[in-house]
Design an enzyme around this catalytic site. Structure first.
Site, PDB file in Angstrom:
ATOM      1  N   TRP A 201       0.865  -1.194   0.000  1.00  0.00           N
ATOM      2  CA  TRP A 201       0.000   0.000   0.000  1.00  0.00           C
ATOM      3  C   TRP A 201       0.890   1.228   0.000  1.00  0.00           C
ATOM      4  O   TRP A 201       2.125   1.074   0.031  1.00  0.00           O
ATOM      5  CB  TRP A 201      -0.936  -0.020   1.228  1.00  0.00           C
ATOM      6  CG  TRP A 201      -2.295   0.507   0.865  1.00  0.00           C
ATOM      7  CD1 TRP A 201      -2.746   1.795   1.047  1.00  0.00           C
ATOM      8  CD2 TRP A 201      -3.345  -0.217   0.229  1.00  0.00           C
ATOM      9  NE1 TRP A 201      -4.025   1.892   0.556  1.00  0.00           N
ATOM     10  CE2 TRP A 201      -4.414   0.689   0.037  1.00  0.00           C
ATOM     11  CE3 TRP A 201      -3.487  -1.528  -0.215  1.00  0.00           C
ATOM     12  CZ2 TRP A 201      -5.612   0.317  -0.566  1.00  0.00           C
ATOM     13  CZ3 TRP A 201      -4.681  -1.898  -0.823  1.00  0.00           C
ATOM     14  CH2 TRP A 201      -5.734  -0.987  -0.996  1.00  0.00           C
ATOM     15  N   ASP A 202       0.313   2.421  -0.050  1.00  0.00           N
ATOM     16  CA  ASP A 202       1.208   3.579  -0.148  1.00  0.00           C
ATOM     17  C   ASP A 202       1.795   3.991   1.207  1.00  0.00           C
ATOM     18  O   ASP A 202       2.365   5.052   1.352  1.00  0.00           O
ATOM     19  CB  ASP A 202       0.569   4.750  -0.907  1.00  0.00           C
ATOM     20  CG  ASP A 202      -0.721   5.258  -0.301  1.00  0.00           C
ATOM     21  OD1 ASP A 202      -1.133   4.745   0.756  1.00  0.00           O
ATOM     22  OD2 ASP A 202      -1.318   6.191  -0.887  1.00  0.00           O
ATOM     23  N   TRP A 203       1.671   3.107   2.189  1.00  0.00           N
ATOM     24  CA  TRP A 203       2.370   3.227   3.472  1.00  0.00           C
ATOM     25  C   TRP A 203       2.818   1.856   3.972  1.00  0.00           C
ATOM     26  O   TRP A 203       3.365   1.725   5.045  1.00  0.00           O
ATOM     27  CB  TRP A 203       1.480   3.854   4.553  1.00  0.00           C
ATOM     28  CG  TRP A 203       0.042   3.431   4.405  1.00  0.00           C
ATOM     29  CD1 TRP A 203      -0.959   4.193   3.862  1.00  0.00           C
ATOM     30  CD2 TRP A 203      -0.555   2.164   4.731  1.00  0.00           C
ATOM     31  NE1 TRP A 203      -2.145   3.467   3.821  1.00  0.00           N
ATOM     32  CE2 TRP A 203      -1.915   2.218   4.361  1.00  0.00           C
ATOM     33  CE3 TRP A 203      -0.064   0.993   5.309  1.00  0.00           C
ATOM     34  CZ2 TRP A 203      -2.797   1.156   4.539  1.00  0.00           C
ATOM     35  CZ3 TRP A 203      -0.938  -0.082   5.482  1.00  0.00           C
ATOM     36  CH2 TRP A 203      -2.288   0.024   5.100  1.00  0.00           C
TER      37      TRP A 203
ATOM     38  N   ASN B  25     -13.964   1.534   0.947  1.00  0.00           N
ATOM     39  CA  ASN B  25     -13.146   2.727   0.907  1.00  0.00           C
ATOM     40  C   ASN B  25     -12.922   3.172  -0.534  1.00  0.00           C
ATOM     41  O   ASN B  25     -12.268   2.456  -1.309  1.00  0.00           O
ATOM     42  CB  ASN B  25     -11.784   2.448   1.564  1.00  0.00           C
ATOM     43  CG  ASN B  25     -10.824   3.620   1.380  1.00  0.00           C
ATOM     44  OD1 ASN B  25     -11.005   4.676   1.970  1.00  0.00           O
ATOM     45  ND2 ASN B  25      -9.806   3.456   0.534  1.00  0.00           N
ATOM     46  N   GLU B  26     -13.522   4.298  -0.880  1.00  0.00           N
ATOM     47  CA  GLU B  26     -13.189   5.060  -2.096  1.00  0.00           C
ATOM     48  C   GLU B  26     -13.423   4.380  -3.438  1.00  0.00           C
ATOM     49  O   GLU B  26     -12.982   4.895  -4.455  1.00  0.00           O
ATOM     50  CB  GLU B  26     -11.718   5.503  -2.054  1.00  0.00           C
ATOM     51  CG  GLU B  26     -11.439   6.525  -0.981  1.00  0.00           C
ATOM     52  CD  GLU B  26     -10.025   7.082  -1.039  1.00  0.00           C
ATOM     53  OE1 GLU B  26      -9.190   6.528  -1.773  1.00  0.00           O
ATOM     54  OE2 GLU B  26      -9.750   8.077  -0.337  1.00  0.00           O
TER      55      GLU B  26
ATOM     56  N   GLU C 210     -11.342  11.614   5.581  1.00  0.00           N
ATOM     57  CA  GLU C 210      -9.918  11.443   5.275  1.00  0.00           C
ATOM     58  C   GLU C 210      -9.341  12.754   4.789  1.00  0.00           C
ATOM     59  O   GLU C 210      -9.934  13.424   3.938  1.00  0.00           O
ATOM     60  CB  GLU C 210      -9.718  10.419   4.146  1.00  0.00           C
ATOM     61  CG  GLU C 210      -9.661   8.988   4.570  1.00  0.00           C
ATOM     62  CD  GLU C 210      -9.231   8.072   3.426  1.00  0.00           C
ATOM     63  OE1 GLU C 210      -8.569   8.534   2.477  1.00  0.00           O
ATOM     64  OE2 GLU C 210      -9.585   6.894   3.484  1.00  0.00           O
TER      65      GLU C 210
HETATM   66  C1  BMA Z   1      -6.609   7.219   1.163  1.00  0.00           C
HETATM   67  C2  BMA Z   1      -6.753   5.881   1.780  1.00  0.00           C
HETATM   68  C3  BMA Z   1      -5.650   4.952   1.437  1.00  0.00           C
HETATM   69  C4  BMA Z   1      -4.350   5.665   1.229  1.00  0.00           C
HETATM   70  C5  BMA Z   1      -4.383   7.107   1.638  1.00  0.00           C
HETATM   71  C6  BMA Z   1      -3.140   7.847   1.336  1.00  0.00           C
HETATM   72  O1  BMA Z   1      -7.527   7.662   0.323  1.00  0.00           O
HETATM   73  O2  BMA Z   1      -8.017   5.369   1.654  1.00  0.00           O
HETATM   74  O3  BMA Z   1      -5.980   4.168   0.342  1.00  0.00           O
HETATM   75  O4  BMA Z   1      -3.363   4.999   1.892  1.00  0.00           O
HETATM   76  O5  BMA Z   1      -5.407   7.722   0.988  1.00  0.00           O
HETATM   77  O6  BMA Z   1      -2.917   7.964  -0.040  1.00  0.00           O
END
Ligand code: BMA
Length: 828
Positions: A165-167, A418-419, A506
């Site tokens: 994932w991006d983290w 999510n999204e 978020e």
């Molecule tokens: C969001 C989350 C993750 C992601 C984060 C940072 O929208 O739902 O998918 O890690 O952004 O990019």
């Protein structure tokens, strides 16, 4: 019912083509077992992640033996219960297949009677490579990828962020990740409880408790029910179901609103023939109502959580799995981060859809701490398949998870995903894709929630506005919003203040981890944020550039890498503070601010406010202030932006001062403001008595600073705002009139005194002869999360801070070891 735990048994594992077996731990996973056996190096260290990708391509076998007595075999039923197998597994008992699995989020129960024998029995579980499964299943499904570097993790029901994932690193693991046991019983099985609450206006609450059994039960007293509070039995009833009225109910309240009171409901099944009472179920419940209230109002449609009739502003953050290898997490691990959330004045966490349905420990703690849970179903970002086997697997998963969590006091919302809708709105124009999407998120999941929960609201996606409208304008009217213009789109931080969203689920800003956390994965020789080790611990492709970009907008060029790390954390704190305070000032139009993200699953540069090691980043210390129930907040209209030729131009002239209040008890406060010259002179000051009432955000005053700015120069001034209640300063902040990099901060002399030191606690006193911004201190070997940090020191004033130690430490060692810095030290 007799329960025979198999986690205590002696387990072994091996790669399927290997001969030798190695000891294994259950619950656990293959990565951790390999590490414990010295077969791999620490997966989090340096770039080891890249060397461990072979693990996902192998099949893995786990085995154990257990013995069964004749007496057990006399019972009607012996079942193998596995609460979680990760993921594609074949389960064999004494060489015969008893079950197969392909959904990590599903618990299994298989009858063992046909396979069991008296004496030793051999249980084997073979985990087939998830990667091979992906490479051979649902090949037509090719979604747009956002986070999985290899692709198509969506075709398997397995924790999505394991795939990268991006983290998060990519560790596609395998293993028995939850409890495993034998359940031995006769006649009937007590399966579950359904508990309904009816809240009356007189303060009483009626409970309807209905046990669910495998087979229908006959007439007569089949169960005993016991309701207790605080260890005292309130009610004992016999019957097939129970209706209990609790007078003067102690309601469960989220943190900051009251106590999170919990009642115990214990039910025993009385077996008809024997009268035995060996089957029991216990639930801890909170007496409360929680509604996602969406009613038409002057801005469009509200989006607010109403708890026990009180609309509340949701303050919190997004929760991701707390470790790359979730099976090993303990209650203490969860407690560390969840109690940190509460100490930062949060009242809600969102369990984000790319992780796992969390453990019982997690929800126990949320119940006990008063943390509301926004619960996503585990689907994130990309489109999912819609074939029948996939949907039936999800159906079982959803039914089990809804049953498991429906009685939880903390459970505030079920959210479909999510999204997905937001990130794929173009692809969803396609009728087939849309049909698959709707089948899952608009029919299957809400149907399960309605049927099996019946009380908790369902929301199809986050973000979502009740239709496909993903514009900011829609979010200003209704639904929830993910706002990523700041960070991903690199828009100015002031853009947070451009929109009046209803609920922000978020928004975030990355920072680097402190050098202390960095040392847990990075050799000092690799200590360079652009080098291979640090790059591997930065999973957002543009991450480093974006951090540097935002840091350069606010701060001066740092003198070394540690200073850059510190500035990255100040910048993150400043961004989250700008966002959260704007959303709180908008109350009641906006009724929630959940920043991205609370925690980390390994040590990494990320949007988290708590580092993997548990250390609070600057933003977490500052979150405690910006989420405080009693808040003084400044809004500075206008901004400074360069014109052609890079000349500085500002439209800043005013500072508007707000009070935002969401403590239940009304209060009277004293609002104070002082405009300082950096040389220590007070240029302007004032105060005002203010009334503080629940749910009110009020612009109390507007300072016109045009004149002092013209006289003294905006780079030489700062505004100090404070709010006192009953003589205590409840909230305070410093406001600059230009970006901090232009503010002419002086280097001063800091004095540190130890006022008291009694073994596990000490009080430190800091003072300075000049103004110091975001003063941060560090004492090696001391856990100081409990105390304040990253605060401002005002000239000649004393700031007392309480430190908590892991081990006692002498005053001399405190004074010798203490290190501190403030903004000016990052460049001078
Ligand atoms: C969001 C989350 C993750 C992601 C984060 C940072 O929208 O739902 O998918 O890690 O952004 O990019």
């Amino acid at each position: 019912m007799q329960v025979i735990s198999l986690t205590q048994a002696k387990w072994q594992f091996r790669e399927a083509t290997e001969k030798a077996w190695l000891p294994a731990q259950v619950p656990g996973c293959v990565h951790q077992d390999l590490l414990r056996n010295g077969k791999i190096q620490d997966p989090f260290w340096s770039v080891n992640e890249t060397q461990l990708q072979w693990i996902e391509e192998c099949d893995w076998e786990y085995r154990t033996t257990f013995s069964v007595t004749d007496k057990i075999l006399e019972q009607d039923e012996v079942e193998l219960v596995a609460d979680g197998l990760d993921t594609v597994a074949v389960v064999k008992l004494n060489g015969r297949v008893v079950g197969q699995t392909e959904n990590m989020f599903v618990a299994h129960r298989w009858s063992m009677r046909p396979f069991l024998k008296s004496g030793q029995n051999k249980l084997e579980i073979r985990f087939c490579s998830a990667r091979k499964y992906i490479d051979t299943h649902r090949l037509a499904h090719r979604p747009r990828e956002f986070n999985d570097p290899v692709g198509r993790c969506q075709v398997i029901r397995k924790q999505q962020c394991q795939f990268g994932w991006d983290w998060g690193p990519r560790f596609v693991t395998a293993g028995i990740w939850r409890d495993i046991r034998l359940e031995v019983w006769s006649e009937n099985r007590l399966v579950d409880l359904r508990i309904e609450q009816h809240h009356a206006t007189d303060g009483s609450v009626s409970l309807e408790i209905e046990p669910e059994t495998l087979f229908p039960i006959g007439e007569g007293a089949a169960f005993s029910f016991e309701i207790s509070y605080d260890g005292m039995i309130l009610e004992k009833v016999l019957g097939s179901r129970a209706s209990v009225r609790i007078e003067n109910a102690h309601l469960w309240w989220p943190h900051g609103h009251g106590d999170p009171c919990l009642y115990d409901v214990a039910v025993e099944m009385i077996e008809a023939d024997s009268g035995n009472r060996t089957q029991k179920l216990h639930r801890r419940i909170g007496l409360r109502t929680i509604v996602l209230d969406r009613h038409a109002d002057r801005w469009g449609e509200s989006f607010q959580f109403v708890v026990n009739g009180r609309p509340l502003f949701a303050k919190g953050a997004n929760w991701i799995p707390a470790h790359s290898f979730v099976a090993d997490l303990s209650r203490e691990d969860y407690q560390r981060d969840l109690s940190s959330a509460v100490r930062a004045n949060m009242n809600m966490v969102r369990v984000w859809g790319g992780g796992i349905y969390e453990s019982e420990d997690f929800y126990d703690l949320c119940d006990e701490l008063g943390l509301l849970v926004w619960q996503d179903f585990m689907f994130a970002c990309s489109l999912y398949p819609g074939d029948e086997p996939f949907l039936s697997s999800v159906q079982v998963e959803a039914e089990q998870q809804v049953r498991r969590l429906r009685h939880r006091a903390c459970l505030a919302l079920w959210c479909g995903n999510n999204e997905i809708e937001q990130l794929n709105s173009d692809l969803l124009q396609d009728v087939n894709r849309r049909a698959d999407y709707n089948a899952l998120f608009h029919r299957l999941l809400p149907d399960v929630v309605t049927r099996l929960d019946g009380v908790t609201n369902y929301w199809p996606s986050s973000q979502y506005r009740g239709d496909g409208d993903n514009t900011h304008q829609a979010g200003e009217q209704r639904g929830d919003t993910h706002f990523w213009d700041v960070w991903h789109a690199r828009k100015p931080v002031k853009d947070y203040e451009k929109y009046s969203f209803r609920f922000v689920a978020e928004f975030g800003m990355q920072s680097y981890v402190t050098p202390q956390t960095q040392r847990t994965f990075c050799d000092p020789a690799d200590n360079n944020i652009f080098g291979p080790t640090m790059e591997n611990h930065q999973k957002n492709r543009a991450g480093n550039q974006i951090i540097l970009d935002y840091v350069s907008r606010l701060y001066r060029f740092p003198k070394n890498q540690d200073a850059l790390i510190y500035l990255s954390q100040l910048n993150q704190a400043c961004c989250m503070q700008t966002g959260v305070e704007h959303y709180r000032r908008l109350m009641p139009r906006c009724m929630g601010a959940l920043y991205w993200q609370l925690n980390d699953c390994w040590p990494v540069a990320s949007w988290s406010s708590i580092e993997f090691t548990g250390r609070w980043k600057a933003v977490h210390h500052i979150a405690r202030r910006f989420f405080s129930p009693c808040l003084v907040s400044a809004y500075v209209p206008g901004e400074e932006a360069p014109i052609i030729g890079n000349y500085r131009r500002t439209t800043v002239r005013h500072v508007e001062i707000y009070t935002v209040y969401d403590a239940p008890k009304p209060a009277t406060g004293l609002l104070r403001w002082d405009v300082f010259h950096l040389d220590g002179r007070i240029v302007l000051c004032g105060s005002k008595k203010v009334r503080l009432r629940y749910g009110e955000s009020i612009r109390q005053t507007k300072l016109d600073l045009a004149k002092p700015m013209a006289t003294y120069g905006r780079d030489n001034m700062y505004v100090r705002i404070a709010l006192d209640v009953e003589g205590n300063c409840e909230s305070e902040e410093t406001v600059f009139l230009s970006p901090p990099r232009f503010v002419a901060l002086g280097k001063g002399k800091t004095t540190v005194k130890v006022l008291s030191n009694d073994k596990d606690k000490a009080v430190l006193r800091f003072s300075s002869d000049v103004f110091q911004h975001r003063f941060s201190f560090e004492i090696p070997g001391v856990r100081y999360c409990e105390s304040d940090n990253y605060f401002d020191l005002y000239p000649g004033e004393k700031k007392d801070v309480i430190i908590e130690f892991v081990k006692p430490i002498t005053t001399a060692r405190i004074l010798k070891g203490i290190k501190y810095m403030s903004l000016v030290d990052s460049y001078q």
